[in-house]
Design a protein around this motif. Sequence first.
Motif, PDB file in Angstrom:
ATOM      1  N   VAL A 117      35.484  29.031  45.304  1.00 54.24           N
ATOM      2  CA  VAL A 117      36.868  30.287  45.578  1.00 54.24           C
ATOM      3  C   VAL A 117      37.456  29.703  44.503  1.00 54.24           C
ATOM      4  CG1 VAL A 117      38.726  30.371  47.150  1.00 54.24           C
ATOM      5  CG2 VAL A 117      36.621  29.500  48.317  1.00 54.24           C
ATOM      6  N   HIS A 118      37.776  30.764  43.783  1.00 52.99           N
ATOM      7  CA  HIS A 118      37.883  30.919  42.122  1.00 52.99           C
ATOM      8  C   HIS A 118      39.494  32.292  41.937  1.00 52.99           C
ATOM      9  CE1 HIS A 118      34.038  30.006  41.380  1.00 52.99           C
ATOM     10  NE2 HIS A 118      34.079  30.381  42.646  1.00 52.99           N
ATOM     11  N   ARG A 119      40.434  32.212  41.415  1.00 50.66           N
ATOM     12  CA  ARG A 119      41.447  32.637  41.012  1.00 50.66           C
ATOM     13  C   ARG A 119      40.928  33.801  40.081  1.00 50.66           C
ATOM     14  NH1 ARG A 119      46.767  29.701  39.822  1.00 50.66           N
ATOM     15  NH2 ARG A 119      46.703  30.949  37.619  1.00 50.66           N
ATOM     16  N   ILE A 120      41.365  34.473  39.804  1.00 50.86           N
ATOM     17  CA  ILE A 120      40.517  35.899  39.245  1.00 50.86           C
ATOM     18  C   ILE A 120      42.027  36.518  37.925  1.00 50.86           C
ATOM     19  CG2 ILE A 120      39.650  37.033  41.184  1.00 50.86           C
ATOM     20  CD1 ILE A 120      42.032  39.384  41.212  1.00 50.86           C
ATOM     21  N   ASP A 121      42.683  36.038  37.881  1.00 50.84           N
ATOM     22  CA  ASP A 121      44.192  35.583  36.591  1.00 50.84           C
ATOM     23  C   ASP A 121      43.409  36.823  35.998  1.00 50.84           C
ATOM     24  OD1 ASP A 121      44.693  32.845  37.182  1.00 50.84           O
ATOM     25  OD2 ASP A 121      42.893  32.191  36.446  1.00 50.84           O
ATOM     26  N   HIS A 122      43.788  37.718  36.801  1.00 52.83           N
ATOM     27  CA  HIS A 122      43.516  39.529  35.777  1.00 52.83           C
ATOM     28  C   HIS A 122      44.937  39.562  35.328  1.00 52.83           C
ATOM     29  CE1 HIS A 122      43.063  43.480  35.271  1.00 52.83           C
ATOM     30  NE2 HIS A 122      44.401  43.571  35.295  1.00 52.83           N
ATOM     31  N   VAL A 123      45.486  40.506  33.771  1.00 51.13           N
ATOM     32  CA  VAL A 123      46.464  40.454  33.340  1.00 51.13           C
ATOM     33  C   VAL A 123      46.173  41.769  32.380  1.00 51.13           C
ATOM     34  CG1 VAL A 123      47.591  39.920  31.576  1.00 51.13           C
ATOM     35  CG2 VAL A 123      46.947  38.498  32.483  1.00 51.13           C
ATOM     36  N   GLY A 124      46.595  42.868  32.727  1.00 53.53           N
ATOM     37  CA  GLY A 124      46.203  43.929  32.442  1.00 53.53           C
ATOM     38  C   GLY A 124      47.596  44.906  32.028  1.00 53.53           C
ATOM     39  N   GLU A 125      47.669  45.741  31.994  1.00 50.07           N
ATOM     40  CA  GLU A 125      48.468  46.777  31.649  1.00 50.07           C
ATOM     41  C   GLU A 125      49.808  47.260  32.702  1.00 50.07           C
ATOM     42  OE1 GLU A 125      49.499  51.580  30.333  1.00 50.07           O
ATOM     43  OE2 GLU A 125      47.615  50.876  29.718  1.00 50.07           O
ATOM     44  N   HIS A 126      48.780  47.153  34.135  1.00 41.78           N
ATOM     45  CA  HIS A 126      50.512  47.260  35.135  1.00 41.78           C
ATOM     46  C   HIS A 126      49.843  46.391  36.217  1.00 41.78           C
ATOM     47  CE1 HIS A 126      49.354  51.981  34.289  1.00 41.78           C
ATOM     48  NE2 HIS A 126      48.275  51.568  34.502  1.00 41.78           N
TER      49      HIS A 126
ATOM     50  N   LEU B 234      38.423  40.637  43.350  1.00 40.40           N
ATOM     51  CA  LEU B 234      38.758  40.014  44.908  1.00 40.40           C
ATOM     52  C   LEU B 234      38.050  40.120  45.924  1.00 40.40           C
ATOM     53  CD1 LEU B 234      43.034  40.958  44.557  1.00 40.40           C
ATOM     54  CD2 LEU B 234      42.098  38.706  44.315  1.00 40.40           C
ATOM     55  N   TRP B 235      37.451  41.332  45.578  1.00 36.86           N
ATOM     56  CA  TRP B 235      36.146  40.937  46.713  1.00 36.86           C
ATOM     57  C   TRP B 235      35.476  40.629  46.848  1.00 36.86           C
ATOM     58  CZ3 TRP B 235      38.307  46.902  47.409  1.00 36.86           C
ATOM     59  CH2 TRP B 235      39.202  47.243  47.938  1.00 36.86           C
ATOM     60  N   GLU B 236      35.068  40.967  45.675  1.00 33.31           N
ATOM     61  CA  GLU B 236      33.917  40.398  44.746  1.00 33.31           C
ATOM     62  C   GLU B 236      33.886  40.008  44.236  1.00 33.31           C
ATOM     63  OE1 GLU B 236      30.279  42.361  46.182  1.00 33.31           O
ATOM     64  OE2 GLU B 236      31.460  43.931  46.645  1.00 33.31           O
ATOM     65  N   ARG B 237      33.919  38.518  43.844  1.00 32.90           N
ATOM     66  CA  ARG B 237      33.787  37.525  42.811  1.00 32.90           C
ATOM     67  C   ARG B 237      35.164  36.571  42.705  1.00 32.90           C
ATOM     68  NH1 ARG B 237      33.733  42.232  39.545  1.00 32.90           N
ATOM     69  NH2 ARG B 237      35.999  42.528  39.002  1.00 32.90           N
ATOM     70  N   SER B 238      35.732  35.971  43.872  1.00 33.35           N
ATOM     71  CA  SER B 238      37.256  35.320  44.027  1.00 33.35           C
ATOM     72  C   SER B 238      36.164  34.404  44.798  1.00 33.35           C
ATOM     73  CB  SER B 238      38.200  35.699  45.062  1.00 33.35           C
ATOM     74  OG  SER B 238      38.991  35.438  44.992  1.00 33.35           O
ATOM     75  N   TRP B 239      35.325  34.864  46.212  1.00 30.55           N
ATOM     76  CA  TRP B 239      35.124  33.882  46.832  1.00 30.55           C
ATOM     77  C   TRP B 239      33.204  33.902  47.007  1.00 30.55           C
ATOM     78  CZ3 TRP B 239      36.112  31.158  51.646  1.00 30.55           C
ATOM     79  CH2 TRP B 239      37.861  31.081  51.847  1.00 30.55           C
ATOM     80  N   ASP B 240      32.169  33.058  46.312  1.00 27.31           N
ATOM     81  CA  ASP B 240      31.031  32.999  46.207  1.00 27.31           C
ATOM     82  C   ASP B 240      30.665  33.262  47.844  1.00 27.31           C
ATOM     83  OD1 ASP B 240      31.533  32.531  43.562  1.00 27.31           O
ATOM     84  OD2 ASP B 240      30.212  29.922  43.506  1.00 27.31           O
ATOM     85  N   ASP B 241      29.109  33.617  48.024  1.00 24.54           N
ATOM     86  CA  ASP B 241      28.282  34.156  49.030  1.00 24.54           C
ATOM     87  C   ASP B 241      28.247  32.904  50.010  1.00 24.54           C
ATOM     88  OD1 ASP B 241      27.742  36.532  48.734  1.00 24.54           O
ATOM     89  OD2 ASP B 241      26.015  36.605  47.742  1.00 24.54           O
ATOM     90  N   ASP B 242      28.203  32.025  49.440  1.00 22.87           N
ATOM     91  CA  ASP B 242      28.068  30.655  50.066  1.00 22.87           C
ATOM     92  C   ASP B 242      29.175  29.349  50.414  1.00 22.87           C
ATOM     93  OD1 ASP B 242      27.791  29.518  46.936  1.00 22.87           O
ATOM     94  OD2 ASP B 242      26.015  28.211  48.098  1.00 22.87           O
ATOM     95  N   ALA B 243      30.495  30.247  49.637  1.00 26.48           N
ATOM     96  CA  ALA B 243      31.918  29.665  49.670  1.00 26.48           C
ATOM     97  C   ALA B 243      32.371  29.363  51.327  1.00 26.48           C
ATOM     98  CB  ALA B 243      33.040  29.951  48.741  1.00 26.48           C
TER      99      ALA B 243
END
Length: 455
Positions: A199-208, A174-183
């Motif tokens: 501006v990007h979704r992260i679509d994380h699917v994990g154990e928790h 969320l902090w580093e990859r969801s928004w490009d530096d120039d978004a």
Amino acid sequence: MSDPRPLLFGLYEQACVGNGSSAASLWTHPADDRLSATSLGYWTDQARRVEDAGMDLFFFGDVLGLYDTYRGGAETAIRHGVEIPALDPMLHIPALAAVTDRIAFGTTVSTTYEHPFAHARRFSTLDHLTGGRIGWNVVTSYLPGAAANFGLDVMAHDSRYDRADEFLEVAYALWERSWDDDAFVGDKASGVFADPAKVHRIDHVGEHFRVAGPHLVTPSPQRTPVVIQAGWSPRGREFAARHAELIFVGDSDPVAVREGLAGIRRRAEELGRDASQIRAVVGMNLVVAPTAIAVQEKIDSLQEHYAAEAQLAAYAGWGGIDFSQYADDEPLVKRSTNATQTKETRSDAPVLTAGDVRRQFSKVTAFADDRFLGTPDTVADSIGAFVEESGVDGFLLHPFLSPGSVEDFAELLVPALRERGLYGGFPQDGTFRSRLRTDRRDRLGDDHPARSGAR
């Protein structure tokens, strides 16, 4: 050989009356103001004192439950005010940032009972509001009462760290990859606030966790807050090697500290990190006065208002052992618990009885490490020697009295430290991260796991 980096000095606090890090019952001392710790004025006064003293960091510890191990319940902790009332320190920080210009802030948030999406939003907000002066102390909660407050059982020690690893993976995304530096555009003429293609979704699917994203906040000065970590168990050290930028050392023996930090940094290098960017601080329980007689008078006065039962309740919660269930001559059997874990016990270490522990707790336990008890010259020399032996990068003052401990530090100890070149020189401007790093950059280095796949 290059000159050593300037030392960092900070204040360890908890948003409560009975600060258990030094002696939970000392709020009863006539010179202590902690009964007013529910007021805003108490905290803004503390923050101003810390900044005026030239300190670098105002740090908050935190708990999410009562200490209810000792005597099988929370009665002792409630009676003596052990780390209660536990106010939310995150709500203090914007107010303290508003009355200060320079000091950084660190606050403790557990990965065990929080959710990374809401957590990431709160810290991005704090990073914006403080101008990048924020750090996050990553902890995994151990108190049974805290688990019960969330309708859960205490997670196993190492399992809590597994959850923490995934929590950080989500927060980093969320902090580093969801928004490009120039978004972010913010152009009034075109009416474009941000470029949706950046501006990007992260679509994380994990154990928790399952988190879609995108992050709701535009990139803040640091993006990711400074990552602080205090675990000193084997699993905690592995976690620190992978993630930490600032370590709160869980030991007071300088040789053990040096060896422990060397191990963490070796492991960090194995993980591809620049270990030279990992800093470390250690706690300091300070009693200082102009003469040895005056020092002893202060020690005696603190001891007079110390309640051993209060500290036993705190330590029982930290270690998961109810000392009240043991007779004086019974040995305390080492056993695995899901409470805090620090260093491994040596095989040749003497076996302690419950009576040994009670005698130990009959005095303020922080007095056992006497290197920070003495005249200004004596303590300053001890600090210099400790740095040489341990390799730490700074100290966190654990106050016995408020505001007295900070006043004594500023008025008595700081001049002696300055004479020895041990105080001042730590960067006074920029983001918290830029002050810690040798390259003065605001963002995490590309070697950090948070930057993996960063846009």
